[in-house]
Design a protein around this motif. Structure first.
Motif, short mmCIF file in Angstrom:
data_model
loop_
_atom_site.label_atom_id
_atom_site.label_comp_id
_atom_site.label_asym_id
_atom_site.label_seq_id
_atom_site.Cartn_x
_atom_site.Cartn_y
_atom_site.Cartn_z
N ALA A 23 61.82 -72.30 -18.30
CA ALA A 23 62.21 -73.60 -18.84
C ALA A 23 61.70 -73.80 -20.27
N LEU A 24 60.64 -73.09 -20.63
CA LEU A 24 60.09 -73.18 -21.98
C LEU A 24 60.95 -72.44 -23.00
N ASN B 227 64.81 -70.50 -24.27
CA ASN B 227 66.23 -70.85 -24.44
C ASN B 227 67.18 -69.80 -23.88
N ASP C 297 69.45 -72.17 -14.30
CA ASP C 297 69.30 -72.98 -15.51
C ASP C 297 69.50 -74.46 -15.21
N ARG D 24 66.56 -77.42 -15.68
CA ARG D 24 66.79 -78.59 -16.53
C ARG D 24 65.80 -79.70 -16.18
N ARG E 45 62.71 -79.08 -18.08
CA ARG E 45 62.92 -79.38 -19.50
C ARG E 45 62.87 -80.88 -19.74
N ASP E 46 63.30 -81.66 -18.74
CA ASP E 46 63.18 -83.11 -18.85
C ASP E 46 61.71 -83.54 -18.88
N TYR F 120 59.31 -81.71 -20.12
CA TYR F 120 58.89 -81.36 -21.48
C TYR F 120 59.32 -82.45 -22.45
N ARG F 121 60.57 -82.91 -22.33
CA ARG F 121 61.09 -83.93 -23.25
C ARG F 121 60.29 -85.23 -23.11
N GLU G 168 57.04 -84.68 -24.93
CA GLU G 168 57.23 -83.84 -26.11
C GLU G 168 56.17 -84.09 -27.18
N LEU H 273 52.42 -77.46 -19.37
CA LEU H 273 53.70 -77.84 -18.78
C LEU H 273 53.67 -77.65 -17.27
N ASN I 40 54.42 -80.76 -14.92
CA ASN I 40 55.48 -80.66 -13.93
C ASN I 40 55.00 -81.09 -12.56
#
Length: 218
Positions: free
Chosen positions: A116-117, A119, A126, A130, A133-134, A136-137, A140, A156, A160
């Motif tokens: 997830a870290l 790309n 994937d 996501r 990644r949310d 992380y956002r 951020e 992270l 999480n």
């Protein structure tokens, strides 16, 4: 006494069955009534929401026995409100089994969090990643201050697990249990593969006062 450990490279279909027979013998030798008691029912005090990683078995790392921990596992111990599998496990463990603790446990070195870290496209997973990644956002600003790549990875993993515990707490299932006076605590942990030790992230929630107003249901 535990069943004989089989080296990973020696595991075969037949060795798994033999391993089961060895384990049964060990259990009965230690306690002849073990399976009679085990088959009579379950009343585990803990629901464990963990990663599917084969190196993080809930019972072994907490030194508990069969029947002590109700377990749900998925890639990277993700907790989202659209996962009916997880919600069904949560509902059953709280409303039927009456567990007293729900633990969301991540682990350092988690492949899902690592993916997830980045790309790089992995595949259907994937869409699952996501959710991380949310996380992380959402964090951020903090994550951008961590320059060391390994430290950012570890953080992270922790975030999480913390967000997972928060999502558990915000479910109508948990809130209803608290509203009805049920004894229940939600925790976030992280396990270290390098040391074997569990880190308590100190975000335990025990009642409706811990639920943000935006997520409260009545």
């Amino acid at each position: 006494m535990c069943a004989k450990t089989i080296e990973t490279q020696d595991i075969t279909y037949d060795s798994l069955l033999q391993g089961n027979r060895d384990w049964v013998k060990d259990m009965i030798d230690n306690d002849p009534a073990f399976f009679d008691k085990l088959s009579a029912g379950q009343s585990p005090p803990v629901l464990w929401i963990g990663c599917s990683d084969s190196r993080v078995p809930a019972n072994q790392i907490t030194n508990t026995k069969p029947g002590d921990v109700f377990v749900h596992r998925n890639i990277a111990n993700v907790v989202v409100h659209t996962d009916m599998n997880l919600l069904s496990v949560l509902d059953y463990s709280i409303n039927v089994l009456k567990v007293k603790h729900v633990i969301v446990c991540g682990h350092y070195g988690c492949g899902g969090v690592k993916a997830a870290l980045g790309n790089k496209q992995v595949g259907i997973i994937d869409n699952w990643l996501r959710n991380i990644r949310d996380v992380y956002r959402t964090h951020e600003r903090e994550m951008s201050t961590i320059k060391d790549e390994d430290q950012r990875f570890d953080r992270l993993v922790e975030l999480n697990a913390i967000e997972g515990a928060s999502n558990v707490m915000n479910t109508s299932i948990v809130q209803s249990a608290w509203a009805n006076g049920q004894e229940l605590a939600v925790h976030a942990w992280v396990y270290s593969l390098k040391t074997g030790l569990i880190k308590d992230l100190k975000v335990t929630s025990t009642g409706l006062d811990d639920v943000a107003a935006a997520f409260k249901v009545s």
